[in-house]
Design an enzyme around this catalytic site. Structure first.
Site, PDB file in Angstrom:
ATOM      1  N   TRP A 292      -3.053   3.461  -3.229  1.00 30.48           N
ATOM      2  CA  TRP A 292      -1.708   3.334  -2.673  1.00 30.48           C
ATOM      3  C   TRP A 292      -1.671   3.867  -1.239  1.00 30.48           C
ATOM      4  CZ3 TRP A 292       1.815   6.803  -0.677  1.00 30.48           C
ATOM      5  CH2 TRP A 292       3.129   6.361  -0.541  1.00 30.48           C
ATOM      6  N   HIS A 293      -2.458   4.945  -1.021  1.00 34.61           N
ATOM      7  CA  HIS A 293      -2.447   5.550   0.312  1.00 34.61           C
ATOM      8  C   HIS A 293      -3.091   4.667   1.373  1.00 34.61           C
ATOM      9  CE1 HIS A 293      -1.317   9.297  -1.727  1.00 34.61           C
ATOM     10  NE2 HIS A 293      -0.876   9.677  -0.545  1.00 34.61           N
ATOM     11  N   GLY A 294      -3.937   3.746   0.983  1.00 34.95           N
ATOM     12  CA  GLY A 294      -4.537   2.892   1.999  1.00 34.95           C
ATOM     13  C   GLY A 294      -5.620   2.008   1.430  1.00 34.95           C
TER      14      GLY A 294
END
Lengths: 468, 400
Positions: free
Chosen positions: A325-327
């Site tokens: 989700w963060h990247g």
């Protein structure tokens, strides 16, 4: 539009003034227009994308609520979830998944699909991960019967797009935000004053501290191999506080802006570096995301009520997804998984060591902060090779010669920020500031204003979480 | 609501007073070091506008030279000074600068007191501005350096210094990052039609004949050319030339608009303005594309600029066809990229052409100038590295 932009500081008072000049019944329409303007100021096409996904979720939730038949309800639920995740995948992960494959090359050759590759490669719609998760939570809550669906599409659009929390959260639940957005409210000086306090403190954390730290950290990561052991540790330490104060500052700005309209957004941080274990840390860090994962991933896959194996699986799944989700980068997956392992270590091993001593309590706090700090190397590194290099340097096996240069002013700001956050403020900035004597309070305001105006970081950095 | 507004007004008043106080402190204690740190040429611009009879605003073409073989290292503006010793020539040179930034430099003119306050000049200052055709194209317009250039240009203003610093903190400039610029550039290459069409906005009909519809189709065709006799250097050069020069100017082009605004500002300030068109490396363009497709873009854009400059009534020094730049390709110091970087012969020839326009009717036969601080000048200098690459090209009959 970013909160740390000149445009925003003209936009906000205009929206606020017009909002309260308007009759109550149509205020929300104004807020909806303002929110879409806020988002499309960056790119009009992405406002269209948000409109489309919001419409799908609103429609699916309505349909599933209407039906009594389980498979129909499930179909609508999964249609909404998969379309949301599909959009997220298309714009955020597609390019990462394709890499340099032949499919990617042939898509780039075609006039009809080249734009998808370009977008995936160079631009991610701002805040897509945040508003997608917010939207998914609504559909799931309706499916579970926790919420009744919103009949009006425009009102639902406002829930998804409310500008203070649109691009980087907090990820609010429908019940909490919706009820405030449409409640009868007359402006109160107390809310305005507290909102302004949060805005100024948030801007100080972002512009005066995080942006200055970003300059130092960027210099280090441009060529880590030339720096020595101590510098590598210092850069890792500084990056931890860059991320924290950047995102904490953003969250305060979001809360402050919302409070001007009488809307209370949830707290996203609660002094995470006082946590004594990684599980506790994630209860204090990015709380809205942690609780989202708890409610919509962790508990549905088994949670902690089905034995250690299921618990370990659920934890690893949550942190793997959270990393992704963060990247869209392999380093983020490593970051997520490393958090998962540390979580399980603390949960199953470290928790069993019980020593009654203040020193031990402090040690646990330092250990937790250190664990998190070390794994953040994955978060900041562009590639696994770079992360490996930084870890090597931290272990002293590849000593560079240069010292990292951190100005005295940056240390001063960092100390002020951390001391204010962790050691003085037992409450949120607005209520804590309110309890100070007039002179002390205004001295701090003057200090914040002076720091932002005279010494704000010049590095061109959007909010770290803005790109997620 | 009224009470709230009064509360806010009182606080805003206090903040304004604080701001004025901080502005005083900042100006006195920190501004100079911030200028050094964030806007290296700002002081140079101030000094040039205050002291120069002639102010030369240029990018790297002004100062670049071949460090190994160019025995004369004087810039175009240095040569200009040598030719006109009676006038003080001041130069402001900054790599990868363009009309949009030169326009902002004019904000520092002593005759502008506030950004909106123009006063006529009394000292007949001449502003010379180098116009580089390549700078109007998508590769330059969407350059990854633009954000840092714009950050520097924040300081080219007479607004209160603390406001400038605040704008720096809040990134109040075009701060699109390198990735976003790259996306825009690729989008341009992919979507803008550059193929065969009639153009009439230069006062004459001009037909562009090219089988490639976009820059992307063109460079893709180059990339897929598998002829073994085609050296990789030549392919790379061809790719770079297409990316840099295959575009068609129009009045919506951002650089054209900036040039027009510069004319307007100089008119308001009664400054004498000279645009001088820099010679591109047409020999490379011709050699790479058989005197055909690419050169027509260069020629069209040149004619477009010339037409507009004449409509705007601005003085032009036209060096597009400068003989010295067309005699030997090795006089261009970069043989690996289509930059307008010249050896001393060309720099000197450009300076001479400027003198003849500056002096107008009073122009004289210029005496040859020999700077003293260098070795013996050699205007027929050989550039070994350049010549060897030219040799590589000669292996190829034509690229197309």
């Amino acid at each position: 539009m970013l909160f740390n932009s000149v445009e925003f500081w003209f936009f906000l008072p205009i929206v606020w003034l017009v909002y309260f000049v308007m009759p109550f019944k149509i205020r929300w329409v104004w807020l909806l227009i303002a929110s879409y303007y806020f988002y499309s100021y960056w790119k009009l096409e992405f406002a269209g994308l948000m409109l489309f996904t919001s419409f799908l979720d609103w429609f699916a939730a309505k349909q599933l609520h209407k039906s009594e038949i389980k498979w129909k309800r499930l179909t609508w639920l999964w249609l909404a979830i998969l379309s949301d995740i599909g959009m997220l995948f298309l714009f955020k992960y597609f390019n990462f998944a394709l890499g340099d494959s032949n499919l990617a090359k042939s898509m780039y050759q075609s006039q009809w699909t080249a734009w998808i590759i370009e977008l995936g490669k160079y631009t991610i719609p701002a805040g897509i991960s945040f508003y997608t998760f917010q939207s998914i939570s609504y559909v799931v809550d309706v499916y579970r019967g926790d919420e009744t669906p919103e009949k009006s599409l425009p009102k639902f659009l406002l829930y998804v797009s409310f500008f203070p929390q649109l691009v980087a959260g907090p990820i609010e639940r429908f019940g909490r935000l919706h009820s405030q957005l449409f409640a009868q409210y007359s402006p109160r000086w107390e809310d305005v004053r507290n909102g302004l306090r949060l805005l100024i403190f948030g801007l100080f954390l972002k512009v005066a501290i995080a942006d200055n730290l970003a300059g130092v950290v960027d210099d280090f990561y441009a060529n880590p191999s030339k720096y020595n052991l101590l510098s590598t540790w210092v850069a890792t330490f500084l990056f931890t506080f860059q991320v924290y104060l950047d995102f904490f500052g953003y969250s305060l700005l979001a809360q402050g802006a919302a409070l001007l309209f009488g809307i209370h957004l949830m707290d996203n941080f609660n002094k995470p570096f006082l946590a004594k274990s990684i599980p506790e840390f994630w209860h204090r860090w990015h709380i809205s995301l942690s609780t989202w994962f708890r409610d919509y991933v962790f508990i549905p896959v088994g949670g902690n009520k089905n034995g250690p194996v299921v618990l370990a699986f659920a934890v690893m799944l949550v942190f793997f997804t959270s990393g992704l989700w963060h990247g869209a980068n392999i380093t983020m997956i490593y970051f997520g998984l490393s958090q998962g392992f540390l979580y399980l270590f603390d949960r199953f091993i470290f928790k069993n060591i019980q020593i009654q001593s203040v020193v031990w309590e402090r040690f646990k706090q330092i250990k937790t902060g250190l664990f998190f700090m070390i794994t953040l190397v994955f978060f900041r590194s562009g590639t696994i090779e770079q992360a490996k290099l930084v870890y090597k340097q931290m272990l002293g096996s590849n000593l560079g010669i240069e010292n990292i240069h951190v100005g005295l002013l940056i240390w001063l700001f960092l100390i002020v920020g951390v001391v204010l956050d962790n050691n003085i403020m037992k409450e949120r900035a607005d209520s804590w500031l309110g309890k100070l004597p007039f002179i002390a309070r205004w001295s701090l305001y003057v200090f914040f204003i002076g720091s932002i105006a005279m010494f704000g970081g010049a590095v061109n950095h959007p909010f770290v979480y803005f790109q997620f | 609501m009224k009470t709230i507004l009064i509360h806010i007004a009182i606080r805003l008043g206090f903040v304004a007073i604080v701001f004025i106080g901080f502005n005083f402190i900042y100006q006195k204690e920190f501004y100079a070091s911030d200028v050094q740190k964030y806007s290296m040429v700002k002081n140079r611009i101030d000094s040039a506008f205050h002291n120069g009879d002639i102010v030369y605003l240029g990018e790297s073409s002004n100062t670049s030279y071949n460090p190994w073989t160019d025995t004369l290292k004087e810039s175009i503006s240095d040569f200009l000074q040598l030719y006109i010793p009676s006038q003080k020539v001041e130069a402001v040179t900054h790599e990868s600068y363009h009309p949009g930034l030169f326009k902002q430099m004019l904000n520092l003119q002593p005759n502008i007191h506030l950004p909106w306050e123009f006063m006529a000049s009394h000292d007949d200052q001449t502003i010379i501005l180098g116009v580089n055709i390549r700078t109007c194209g998508p590769t330059a317009v969407f350059s990854g350096n633009e954000a840092s250039n714009q950050q520097e240009a924040l300081f080219y203003s007479k607004r209160p210094s603390l406001l400038t610093r605040l704008f720096l903190s809040l990134k109040y400039y075009d701060h699109r990052d390198a990735l976003e610029m790259e996306r825009l550039k690729f989008q341009w290459w992919r979507s803008v039609d550059i193929s065969g069409k009639y153009l009439s906005n230069i006062g004459q009909d001009y037909y562009i004949s090219n089988k490639y519809k976009t820059v992307k189709t063109w460079i893709d065709a180059l990339a897929s050319d598998q002829r073994p006799e085609l050296p990789v250097q030549v392919k790379n050069m061809a790719d770079a030339y297409v990316k840099e020069f295959a575009f068609l100017l129009d009045d919506d082009n951002v650089r054209v608009q900036d040039l027009k605004e510069i004319v307007s500002i100089c008119n308001k300030l009664s400054l004498r303005l000279i645009f001088h068109i820099l010679p591109p490396n047409k020999q490379h363009a011709n050699a790479l594309f058989n005197h055909c497709e690419l050169i027509q873009y260069l020629d069209y854009n040149y004619l477009f600029l010339k037409k507009r400059f004449s409509e705007w009534g601005v003085t032009v020094v036209d060096n597009y066809n400068l003989p010295e730049a067309n005699e030997k390709v090795s006089r261009f110091t970069d043989q690996w990229y289509p930059t307008e970087h010249y050896d001393a012969t060309i720099r000197k020839a450009i300076a001479k052409s400027l003198v003849s326009v500056i002096e107008g009717q009073n122009s004289r036969t210029l005496k040859e100038v020999f700077p003293t601080r260098n070795n013996e000048p050699n205007f027929n200098i050989k550039m070994p590295y350049s010549d060897s690459l030219i040799g590589v090209w000669k292996q190829v009959k034509w690229l197309k």
